[in-house]
Design an enzyme around this catalytic site. Sequence first.
Site, PDB file in Angstrom:
ATOM      1  N   LYS A   1       0.882  -1.173   0.000  1.00 17.66           N
ATOM      2  CA  LYS A   1       0.000   0.000   0.000  1.00 17.66           C
ATOM      3  C   LYS A   1       0.920   1.224   0.000  1.00 17.66           C
ATOM      4  O   LYS A   1       1.588   1.506   0.987  1.00 17.66           O
ATOM      5  CB  LYS A   1      -0.901   0.001   1.234  1.00 17.66           C
ATOM      6  CG  LYS A   1      -1.856   1.171   1.257  1.00 17.66           C
ATOM      7  CD  LYS A   1      -2.772   1.107   2.461  1.00 17.66           C
ATOM      8  CE  LYS A   1      -3.864   2.145   2.419  1.00 17.66           C
ATOM      9  NZ  LYS A   1      -3.419   3.504   2.228  1.00 17.66           N
TER      10      LYS A   1
ATOM     11  N   ARG B   1      -9.037  11.040  -6.867  1.00 18.36           N
ATOM     12  CA  ARG B   1     -10.210  10.319  -6.364  1.00 18.36           C
ATOM     13  C   ARG B   1     -11.352  11.271  -6.067  1.00 18.36           C
ATOM     14  O   ARG B   1     -12.487  10.864  -5.981  1.00 18.36           O
ATOM     15  CB  ARG B   1      -9.853   9.459  -5.156  1.00 18.36           C
ATOM     16  CG  ARG B   1      -9.403  10.243  -3.962  1.00 18.36           C
ATOM     17  CD  ARG B   1      -8.976   9.313  -2.868  1.00 18.36           C
ATOM     18  NE  ARG B   1     -10.112   8.854  -2.082  1.00 18.36           N
ATOM     19  CZ  ARG B   1      -9.999   8.050  -1.051  1.00 18.36           C
ATOM     20  NH1 ARG B   1      -8.822   7.578  -0.715  1.00 18.36           N
ATOM     21  NH2 ARG B   1     -11.051   7.705  -0.363  1.00 18.36           N
TER      22      ARG B   1
END
Length: 569
Positions: A255, A275
């Site tokens: 991640k 996003r």
Amino acid sequence: MKYSELCGIYSRLESTTKKLEKTEIIAKFLKGIKRERNRRDIIYLLQGNVFPESEAGVLGVSEQLTVKALALAGGLSKEEVVKKWKAGGDLGEVAEDIIAHRKKIAGGRELTVENIITNFRKLPGFEGKGTVEKKLSLITGLLSEATPEEAKYIVRTLLSDMRVGVKGGILRDAIFDSCFTNDEKTKEDKALLQRAYDLTIDFGLVFDYACEGVSKLKEVSLMPGKPIKVMLFPKADSIEDAFRIVGKPAAFEYKYDGFRVIISKNKENITIYTRRLEEVSRQFPDLVKYAKKYIKAETAIVDGEAIGYDPETKKYMPFQDISQRIKRIYNIEKIEKELPVELVLFDLIYIDGESLLEKPFIERRKRLERTVKTEKYRVSLAKQIITSDEKEVEKFYGEALETGEEGVMAKNLDSPYKPGARIGYAVKLKPEADEFDLVITKAEYGTGKRGGWLTSYSVSCLAGKGREGELLEVGKVSTGLKEKSELGLSFEEMTKLLKPLIEKEEGREVIVKPKIVAMVQYQNIQKSPTYSSGYALRFPRIKVIRPDKKVEDANTLKDIEREYEKHRR
Ligand code: AMP
């Protein structure tokens, strides 16, 4: 449609805070406009917008300009308008009041939705000399023709501050209620509406399609260049929990601590969205170049993370350090050199005319591997393993943290890509921001290129009341420190601090006087016979040393026990 009709709806929506009532008001209204030619525009206005959300057009009208227009339309001075505004707070209501008290122009036309939308859409196009005057005259013209209620909503729309509470969920439900008959209404159809929205980010279009029926909604597909909502990920508490949610075997990936980018390639046209659906193509000419060169397809949509690195040391940097590039629109070339980014891709959702949304993740990843050419510090693929073995994941997770990544993602191999959803097709696993202040009681010399430095530290808590001065070990930490001091607290600095405190040496291990308090971050706590406290911190990491704290200020066994119980729940 008359604009006053829409204003009546705004007003009714404003009079209730209840979601269901709002949904009902809108649903009834939408039933009545299904055959209107400009039904899409009505939806945008209902949302308080002038353009579809996906186009993110800005009107470029300031409060100051609105004040000027109100002064002109109402025959007042600017100061008088500002005085009213200060007293009331909402410029929309001020407009209502001013227009109610101005001298009426005889024979003015009635405003329509079309008048409003076509005029508002002209605003961003005014450029160069005389822009302010042109805007001012357009707005003043509309306000002069408006009724008091219309003036209120014209002003609020201009300032993007509708205050009528039409959120996406309400609008979706209202479209559903107005377009589907009772026996058609299924959960799947509602999901279809949501999907259409997630793929288009355009409720006007969704309403258009919904009016035409389910089959039209099913046709909605991805389009390179348009923003889409990214898939989101819930959190897992542990590796076991991650497997429980995503199944076995699963893919585990590093991640990375960067920021999410959805990149579309349409031949030579590259579009980059964050996003939050902000278009950042201009801010990242480097990513545009990489997408052109390294994505081997005519058209594609990829999902990934942009991570910054130090151009000299090539060390990856935490997100905060590169976040300034997202907002930056000047001197882009300079900042591109100072804060370069690497693109790490982890999903492929569209390629050469084919949507991969419904394809299993494992297939999407394989096709991503075939589509993307990689090159260090430019474009790479998220580091991945596929396994059912918790031990293997633990090792991988440890490596990720050791490398300085945030944690790992666990991904179901068979799942589709669901834009905008946070449903557990993948989960994130990262150390809690939980931390203890602990005392360093032992240390160990490193080997290889870390030889000569003390690189691993035993950390202890206080035994607590009645056992003053006693320290109990809760684990060993070797992550969090850097090889070079410019990058943060280094092994060398820590060694310098500890060496004068050495009391005893046993092989590579040294016992040190308990003097140094460190803030230790960890992911979880386990019972453990290995350490004298009876507990062990999982994935501990030194955040900082706390020269401001004395040993007596460290956390106690009781604190550890309390947190252990909390983590078990
Ligand atoms: P969070 O921001 O904590 O909700 O974590 C989710 C975010 O991690 C995603 O939105 C991505 O920006 C980022 N991320 C980093 N590496 C990956 C990866 N391998 N797969 C998916 N997301 C990732």
